[in-house]
Design a protein around this motif. Structure first.
Motif, mmCIF file in Angstrom:
data_model
loop_
_atom_site.group_PDB
_atom_site.id
_atom_site.type_symbol
_atom_site.label_atom_id
_atom_site.label_comp_id
_atom_site.label_asym_id
_atom_site.label_seq_id
_atom_site.Cartn_x
_atom_site.Cartn_y
_atom_site.Cartn_z
ATOM 1 N N ASP A 225 -13.203 19.445 -27.869
ATOM 2 C CA ASP A 225 -11.774 19.748 -27.769
ATOM 3 C C ASP A 225 -11.355 20.923 -28.643
ATOM 4 O O ASP A 225 -10.553 21.770 -28.231
ATOM 5 N N THR A 226 -11.875 20.978 -29.855
ATOM 6 C CA THR A 226 -11.511 22.075 -30.755
ATOM 7 C C THR A 226 -11.957 23.409 -30.189
ATOM 8 O O THR A 226 -11.198 24.394 -30.187
ATOM 9 N N GLU A 227 -13.180 23.459 -29.673
ATOM 10 C CA GLU A 227 -13.684 24.703 -29.092
ATOM 11 C C GLU A 227 -12.889 25.093 -27.846
ATOM 12 O O GLU A 227 -12.640 26.277 -27.603
ATOM 13 N N GLN A 230 -9.714 26.630 -28.974
ATOM 14 C CA GLN A 230 -9.993 27.982 -29.465
ATOM 15 C C GLN A 230 -10.122 28.951 -28.283
ATOM 16 O O GLN A 230 -9.665 30.092 -28.362
ATOM 17 N N LEU A 277 -4.800 23.218 -34.075
ATOM 18 C CA LEU A 277 -6.147 23.434 -34.601
ATOM 19 C C LEU A 277 -6.213 23.166 -36.099
ATOM 20 O O LEU A 277 -7.250 22.722 -36.608
ATOM 21 N N GLY A 280 -5.996 19.195 -36.447
ATOM 22 C CA GLY A 280 -7.108 18.508 -35.804
ATOM 23 C C GLY A 280 -6.704 17.467 -34.773
ATOM 24 O O GLY A 280 -5.639 17.552 -34.160
ATOM 25 N N GLU A 281 -7.544 16.462 -34.590
ATOM 26 C CA GLU A 281 -7.424 15.516 -33.484
ATOM 27 C C GLU A 281 -6.103 14.760 -33.451
ATOM 28 O O GLU A 281 -5.694 14.280 -32.388
#
Length: 292
Positions: A225-227, A230, A277, A280-281
């Motif tokens: 998810d983070t990528e 991004q 970002l 975070g989650e």
């Protein structure tokens, strides 16, 4: 009584609108990431049967203003067929203001500019178009059947004919190896065309499509998810459209829902991504609430 052929798919924006199945399945049906119509063979329905469906729906919903023509890419239909159907829809729904359908680069390129203009003149207003990616490398790996230049050519051909375009790009389609290329080349398509609506969704692979997908894309690694967010940020940073675009990233697959107008609200959208970002989650849509 009207009976649909399932599975039946439509864009989120068509949820409350009339759906008419003029075709069954998808005329191409070779994209490795998509399992929507794998259980169906492409079929053009007899126009008399479609007219009967229109009669049934017009009786129940006489004031309907919007109609979506299913299934996968109804623009594959012959222009004469579509013109007859558009005429019948207009006489059946007196308040009709919009007719839309899914379309592909192949559909558009197979029609002349004059045909597209005639369809627009007779009531076809909006096409939903899956760009997916602008990378020629990734387009080949997902067996999309077209190149970046053909995508750009078809989108410009449609907009020149006066058709509105709702385009989608799939985050994560390039995997980790081709992520930068996927985003850079996808933004290039949007900047070189005049889409009216733009959506991003996150790649999800159904179990029945994974084997074929990885067979053609054997160096693919899924982004987390983070990528993916991004990638979303890079995509927005690279977008410099020459026209106003209504942007949405609110598909059920997305880890973060975004909405705004480009290019005016580009900065705010990037700020929202930066905030998500940074925390975070906790800012992401829980996976239990996501789907395809």
């Amino acid at each position: 009584m009207l009976e649909y052929s399932y599975p039946l798919y439509r864009p989120p924006a068509e949820a409350d609108n009339i759906i008419i199945q003029a075709t069954y399945g998808c005329s191409y049906n070779n994209c490795t990431f998509c399992s929507m119509y794998k259980t169906k063979s492409f079929e053009v329905r007899a126009i008399e049967d479609v007219f009967r469906d229109v009669d049934t729906l017009a009786h129940s919903y006489p004031d309907a203003r919007k109609v979506f023509l299913a299934d996968g890419d109804a623009l594959a239909l012959d222009t004469d067929y579509l013109l007859k159907l558009l005429s019948y829809l207009k006489q059946s729904f007196p308040k009709l203001g919009r007719v839309s359908l899914y379309a592909s680069a192949q559909n558009i390129l197979n029609k002349s500019s004059q045909e597209l203009e005639e369809l627009k003149k007779n009531g076809l207003n909006l096409i939903y178009y899956g760009v997916e990616t602008g990378s020629n490398t990734v387009l080949k790996k997902i067996t999309k059947g077209v190149s970046q230049s053909e995508i750009i050519e078809s989108l410009n051909k449609a907009s020149d004919a006066g058709l509105k375009i709702s385009a989608t790009v799939i985050l994560g389609m390039g995997g980790t190896k081709y992520s930068d290329e996927h985003i850079k080349e996808s933004a290039k398509i949007i900047n070189a065309t005049k889409v009216n609506y733009l959506s991003t969704l996150q790649l999800g692979l159904e179990e029945d499509s994974k084997d074929k997908f990885y067979k053609h894309f054997n160096d693919f690694e899924m982004l987390d998810d983070t990528e993916l967010l991004q990638e979303q940020k890079k995509f927005l940073q690279l977008l410099n459209p020459t026209n106003k675009i209504i942007f949405r990233s609110n598909h059920a697959s997305n880890a973060l829902h975004l909405a705004g107008n480009l290019p005016r609200e580009k900065g705010r959208l990037i700020e929202e991504l930066d905030h998500a970002l940074s925390v975070g989650e906790i800012a992401f849509v829980p996976r239990m609430f996501r789907g395809f």
